[in-house]
Design a protein around this motif. Structure first.
Motif, short mmCIF file in Angstrom:
data_model
loop_
_atom_site.label_atom_id
_atom_site.label_comp_id
_atom_site.label_asym_id
_atom_site.label_seq_id
_atom_site.Cartn_x
_atom_site.Cartn_y
_atom_site.Cartn_z
N ALA A 34 8.34 4.33 3.87
CA ALA A 34 7.30 3.31 3.46
C ALA A 34 7.92 1.93 3.03
CB ALA A 34 6.59 3.84 2.32
N SER A 35 9.25 1.97 2.85
CA SER A 35 9.85 0.93 2.20
C SER A 35 10.34 -0.17 3.38
CB SER A 35 11.19 1.09 1.50
OG SER A 35 12.05 1.84 2.34
N ASN A 36 10.17 0.32 4.69
CA ASN A 36 10.41 -0.57 5.79
C ASN A 36 9.17 -1.35 6.36
OD1 ASN A 36 11.01 -1.05 8.97
ND2 ASN A 36 13.13 -0.68 8.13
N GLN A 37 9.61 -2.82 6.41
CA GLN A 37 8.47 -3.48 7.18
C GLN A 37 8.02 -3.14 8.43
OE1 GLN A 37 6.74 -5.70 5.17
NE2 GLN A 37 5.35 -5.96 6.86
N THR A 38 8.91 -2.80 9.24
CA THR A 38 8.59 -2.61 10.48
C THR A 38 7.57 -1.05 10.47
OG1 THR A 38 10.51 -3.49 11.39
CG2 THR A 38 9.49 -1.83 12.96
N ARG A 39 8.11 -0.29 9.91
CA ARG A 39 7.23 1.14 9.94
C ARG A 39 6.07 0.79 9.24
NH1 ARG A 39 12.89 2.93 9.51
NH2 ARG A 39 12.81 2.98 7.14
N ARG A 40 5.89 -0.11 8.33
CA ARG A 40 4.41 -0.28 7.63
C ARG A 40 3.65 -0.84 8.80
NH1 ARG A 40 7.71 -1.89 2.71
NH2 ARG A 40 7.20 -4.06 3.24
N GLU A 41 4.10 -1.85 9.56
CA GLU A 41 3.51 -2.46 10.42
C GLU A 41 2.98 -1.66 11.60
OE1 GLU A 41 4.08 -5.86 14.10
OE2 GLU A 41 5.71 -5.63 12.68
N ILE A 42 3.85 -0.57 11.96
CA ILE A 42 3.45 0.54 13.00
C ILE A 42 2.21 1.26 12.28
CG2 ILE A 42 4.23 2.64 13.90
CD1 ILE A 42 7.07 1.42 14.12
N MET A 43 2.22 1.70 11.00
CA MET A 43 1.34 2.41 10.42
C MET A 43 -0.10 1.54 10.48
SD MET A 43 3.23 4.40 7.13
CE MET A 43 1.67 5.13 6.91
N ARG A 44 0.07 0.33 10.21
CA ARG A 44 -1.22 -0.72 10.22
C ARG A 44 -1.65 -0.60 11.67
NH1 ARG A 44 1.91 -3.46 6.04
NH2 ARG A 44 2.65 -4.95 7.82
N THR A 45 -0.75 -0.54 12.50
CA THR A 45 -1.18 -0.73 13.97
C THR A 45 -2.03 0.61 14.35
OG1 THR A 45 0.53 -2.33 14.37
CG2 THR A 45 -0.39 -1.45 16.27
#
Length: 101
Positions: A34-45
């Motif tokens: 959860a602390s990685n911006q790219t992974r948060r972007e994947i989740m939002r996508t």
């Protein structure tokens, strides 16, 4: 060349982890994911409807290797899964976290 395992490696591999150690590992995996911006972007996508690999590649701008790496981290942290049709979807935990992203 792979390194040979010594007695300490064999002991550590065979040792049963305590409940506290298992919980700490889960917390670390969750935080790391959860602390990685790219992974948060994947989740939002992925969001509520799910996305195929091709859609994620296009919408996130990631290459296949990066997407695979980040998706695996999210899967291992129980935020994401890939269904039988090859669609990435958020888990129950992923859906709970989504509004906070």
């Amino acid at each position: 060349m792979a390194e040979e395992k010594d007695e300490i490696d064999l002991f550590l591999d065979s040792r049963v982890k305590t409940e506290k150690e298992l919980l700490q590992e889960k917390c670390e995996k969750t935080y790391n994911a959860a602390s990685n911006q790219t992974r948060r972007e994947i989740m939002r996508t992925v969001c509520f409807l799910g996305k195929r690999k091709e859609e994620l590649l296009k919408e996130t701008g990631l290459d296949e290797a990066a997407l695979k790496f980040h998706a695996e981290v999210l899967i291992n942290a129980d935020f994401l899964y890939k269904d039988e049709d090859g669609v990435y979807r958020l888990t129950e935990l992923g859906l709970k976290v989504l509004p906070k992203l």
